[in-house]
Write an enzyme that holds these catalytic residues in place. Structure first.
Site, short mmCIF file in Angstrom:
data_model
loop_
_atom_site.label_atom_id
_atom_site.label_comp_id
_atom_site.label_asym_id
_atom_site.label_seq_id
_atom_site.Cartn_x
_atom_site.Cartn_y
_atom_site.Cartn_z
N SER A 61 0.82 -1.21 0.00
CA SER A 61 0.00 0.00 0.00
C SER A 61 0.86 1.27 0.00
O SER A 61 2.00 1.27 0.49
CB SER A 61 -0.91 0.01 1.23
OG SER A 61 -1.65 -1.19 1.30
N1 SAM Z 1 -0.77 -3.87 3.66
C1 SAM Z 1 -0.05 -4.71 2.73
C2 SAM Z 1 1.37 -4.24 2.61
O1 SAM Z 1 1.76 -3.32 3.31
O2 SAM Z 1 2.10 -4.82 1.80
C3 SAM Z 1 -0.69 -4.67 1.40
C4 SAM Z 1 -1.86 -5.55 1.30
S1 SAM Z 1 -2.40 -5.76 -0.35
C5 SAM Z 1 -3.03 -4.20 -0.77
C6 SAM Z 1 -3.85 -6.74 -0.03
C7 SAM Z 1 -3.56 -8.16 0.39
O3 SAM Z 1 -4.77 -8.75 0.81
C8 SAM Z 1 -3.02 -9.03 -0.73
O4 SAM Z 1 -1.80 -9.59 -0.35
C9 SAM Z 1 -4.09 -10.10 -0.90
O5 SAM Z 1 -3.59 -11.37 -1.25
C10 SAM Z 1 -4.72 -10.12 0.48
N2 SAM Z 1 -6.07 -10.67 0.56
C11 SAM Z 1 -7.11 -10.52 -0.28
N3 SAM Z 1 -8.17 -11.21 0.17
C12 SAM Z 1 -7.79 -11.81 1.33
C13 SAM Z 1 -8.43 -12.68 2.26
N4 SAM Z 1 -9.70 -13.08 2.13
N5 SAM Z 1 -7.72 -13.09 3.33
C14 SAM Z 1 -6.44 -12.73 3.50
N6 SAM Z 1 -5.78 -11.93 2.64
C15 SAM Z 1 -6.44 -11.47 1.57
#
Ligand code: SAM
Length: 218
Positions: A61
């Site tokens: 992010s």
């Molecule tokens: N905050 C993180 C960082 O600093 O790198 C970025 C997160 S990224 C925008 C969103 C993440 O949510 C992805 O890695 C994706 O695989 C995960 N994600 C999506 N759906 C999910 C779920 N149901 N359970 C767990 N993770 C999930």
């Protein structure tokens, strides 16, 4: 490249300048080496004002969004926090410096593994990561003083509300797959939930039982 200079510029120009005043959040973001959470070829861009690809069609992010979501939890230091979407592990690292314990769920095993490795290298030991569908929360560790969801949800998964402590805050993007509203929901003492709209945002989709179905995601 002098990463500490880049970090100072990031905090001053992208975060403080946009109104984030929580000193603990600012100090932690000044200290965490964000460039270690992206691939070597992108490290020169790690302190820019944008999200970056981390593989598997996912992103780390934007620094301001990490700061704004963290500040919205209004952390004091003794909390147990649930994070959904470990991704690169950067947000996890920021939270780990601000609370007692972070429980983080990632659905993609390769990302969780990579994040675990960097967090271990940084000797951040108050973090539990599991590979699972985070839309159902982490019931056997609930309740949580805060829940931070780093992926966009079509609605508010009811499990998060159930797993929030009294006075606890849930921060999550709610909307369609192209744009969402960053929303904060506080569980009040009378058992009701106060809902606030914080700002527009754009996250990758939250995929799972209580989020988007994988087949609908492009
Ligand atoms: N905050 C993180 C960082 O600093 O790198 C970025 C997160 S990224 C925008 C969103 C993440 O949510 C992805 O890695 C994706 O695989 C995960 N994600 C999506 N759906 C999910 C779920 N149901 N359970 C767990 N993770 C999930």
């Amino acid at each position: 490249m002098d990463y500490s200079v880049a970090r100072r510029r990031m905090v001053d120009q992208q975060i403080s300048a946009r109104g984030i005043v929580d000193q603990r959040v600012l100090e932690v973001m000044l200290a965490i080496p964000r460039h270690l959470f992206v691939e070597v070829g992108l490290q020169g861009h790690a302190y820019g004002d944008a999200s970056l690809p981390i593989g598997e069609k996912q992103t780390i992010s934007q620094p301001y969004m990490v700061a704004a979501m963290t500040a919205a939890l209004e952390l004091q230091g003794d909390e147990r926090i649930l994070e959904i979407g470990t991704g690169s592990g950067y947000q996890t690292a920021v939270l780990s410096k601000l609370v007692k314990r972070v429980y983080s769920i990632e659905r993609i095993a390769v990302l969780a593994g990579r994040a675990r490795k960097i967090l271990d290298q940084l000797q951040l030991s108050n973090i539990n990561i599991k590979v699972a569908d985070g839309t159902v929360g982490w019931a056997d560790q609930a309740p949580f003083a805060g829940i931070l969801v780093a992926a966009g949800s079509p609605d508010v998964p009811t499990r998060y509300l159930e797993q929030l402590d009294i006075g606890g805050k849930l921060v999550l993007p709610v909307g369609d797959q192209d744009q969402q509203i960053l929303t904060r929901i506080t569980r009040q003492e009378d058992g009701r939930f106060k809902r606030e709209k914080l700002m527009g945002c754009r996250f990758v989709p939250l995929i799972g039982e209580q989020g988007w179905q994988l087949e609908t995601v492009s």
